[in-house]
Design an enzyme around this catalytic site. Structure first.
Site, PDB file in Angstrom:
ATOM      1  CD  GLU A 161      38.474  12.321  43.225  1.00 39.09           C
ATOM      2  OE1 GLU A 161      37.766  12.326  44.234  1.00 39.09           O
ATOM      3  OE2 GLU A 161      39.265  13.248  42.950  1.00 39.09           O
ATOM      4  CG  ASN A 202      40.234  13.182  36.331  1.00 41.61           C
ATOM      5  OD1 ASN A 202      41.340  13.166  35.780  1.00 41.61           O
ATOM      6  ND2 ASN A 202      39.892  14.092  37.233  1.00 41.61           N
ATOM      7  CG  HIS A 238      45.983  16.054  43.320  1.00 44.94           C
ATOM      8  ND1 HIS A 238      46.112  17.422  43.134  1.00 44.94           N
ATOM      9  CD2 HIS A 238      44.784  15.702  42.810  1.00 44.94           C
ATOM     10  CE1 HIS A 238      45.002  17.875  42.552  1.00 44.94           C
ATOM     11  NE2 HIS A 238      44.190  16.850  42.337  1.00 44.94           N
ATOM     12  CD  GLU A 267      41.878  16.876  39.480  1.00 47.43           C
ATOM     13  OE1 GLU A 267      42.104  16.930  40.706  1.00 47.43           O
ATOM     14  OE2 GLU A 267      40.793  16.519  38.996  1.00 47.43           O
ATOM     15  CG  ASP A 269      48.543  19.709  43.372  1.00 50.62           C
ATOM     16  OD1 ASP A 269      48.607  18.479  43.589  1.00 50.62           O
ATOM     17  OD2 ASP A 269      47.537  20.393  43.644  1.00 50.62           O
TER      18      ASP A 269
END
Ligand code: 9MR
Length: 349
Positions: A161, A202, A238, A267, A269
């Site tokens: 990030e 990432n 996400h 990651e 979702d």
């Protein structure tokens, strides 16, 4: 593969026992089927899940974790606050628990994460550092942690990030004290400590082509041109139904591939405003199908990791009040439409 199928039968049995079920349960529908890991393997990909230490006492949970996936990621256990809680004092207990579990279940490990602005210990954030001091602290942290897990790790999220939404550098402790060169340094130190680990940058909100993913594209180009050991870009994914599907995902994956980099959805979702209903779950399923298909369409998209597999242990409700139901299995471990949709994307009827 037989190995996975056998473990799945054990897993399904464990879920049934845990649920006290004597008769058919939704999980049972899958006991003769291949796992997501099996299906991904047929395409030369992996299918992974994040997990976290507190959940590991839930045996029905670990049974599915150990059978359905061939890659796991510690959601928290390898972060700085956990691994170096005091200066120069390393604590491997949380990370080792997950590394040991991966070994037991014949899974690979996406290790996460070395350099981030969150979940740092107080000793690091509560004082001022000179560039020389902080550089030494960062170097020691990376060398020590990566060496500790050397040989057990498939990939490391080295820097997490690093950019703002507009593509400028995030003003973190690292950036403010060390300048943008901290990223190349971190990658070099990680490579020195484990030359076999694939090293990733990432981030979230870089699934679509846009200012933030453009920043990664330019940085990756620069780093490759300088011979810095960068091997992959992790797109966290996400996603949220209310913000729309990132329609340029496949193009975006492809442009990173063309730089000679691996990509991964790291990651995943897909959250929604609660309560969930059939319509939202159907849309969510479409998104899971589409993102799986996008990864399969791009040769160097190496795999997909969901940010845990069951809504029971999702991070979403605590961080986005009123939202949730983001994962392919519900809180009772029943597969949702998204689970079938992922299978479909892998070519299962
Ligand atoms: O899943 C993690 C959750 O348990 C932590 O409380 C949270 C703290 O920020 O971090 C979560 O994981 C994050 C990951 O490390 C980086 N990308 C965003 C994830 C969700 O916040």
């Amino acid at each position: 593969m037989r190995k996975h199928r056998l473990r799945l039968v054990v897993a399904v049995a464990a879920v049934l026992v845990a649920a006290g079920a004597g008769t058919a349960s939704p999980a049972q529908a899958h006991d003769t089927q291949s796992t997501l890991a099996d299906l991904a393997e047929r395409h030369g990909r992996y299918f992974g899940s994040a997990t976290d230490n507190p959940e590991l006492t839930d045996t029905a949970y670990t049974a599915v974790l150990g059978s359905e996936f061939d890659m796991i990621t510690p959601g928290n256990g390898m972060k700085w606050y956990a691994s170096e809680p005091e200066p120069g004092v390393f604590d491997w207990s949380a990370g080792d628990e997950i590394a040991d579990l991966a070994r037991r279940d014949h899974q690979r490990l996406r290790a996460h994460t070395l350099v981030w602005h969150n979940q740092l210990p107080g000793w690091l954030t509560d004082r001022e550092w000179t560039a020389d001091e902080l550089r030494a602290v960062l170097k020691r942290h990376i060398l020590t942690e990566v060496r500790h897990y050397r040989g057990k790790v498939y990939s490391w999220d080295v820097v997490n990030e690093a950019f703002n939404e507009d593509g400028t550098y995030r003003e973190t402790l690292w950036y403010k004290t060390l300048g943008p060169g901290y990223i190349a340094d971190a990658l070099r130190w990680a490579h020195q400590a484990d030359p076999h680990a694939k090293l990733y940058l990432n981030d979230y909100n870089i699934e679509a082509v846009g200012p933030k993913s453009d920043a990664y594209y330019r940085l990756a180009q620069d780093l490759r041109a300088q011979g810095v050991p960068l091997h992959g870009i992790g797109l966290q994914a996400h996603l949220a139904l209310q913000y729309g599907y990132p329609a340029t995902l496949e193009d975006n994956l492809r442009r990173f591939s063309r730089l000679g980099l691996d990509t991964a959805l790291t990651e995943v979702d897909v959250r929604m405003p609660l309560p969930a209903d059939a319509e939202k779950l159907a849309e969510q399923a479409d998104w899971y199908r589409d993102l799986t298909a996008a990864c399969l369409a791009v040769r160097r998209c190496v795999g997909i990791t969901v940010w845990d597999w069951t809504d029971k242990y999702s991070w979403i409700p605590a961080f986005f009040p009123g939202e949730g139901a983001a994962l392919p299995w519900d809180e009772e471990f029943r597969p949702k439409p998204a689970y079938a949709a992922i299978r479909q994307a892998f070519g299962e009827r």
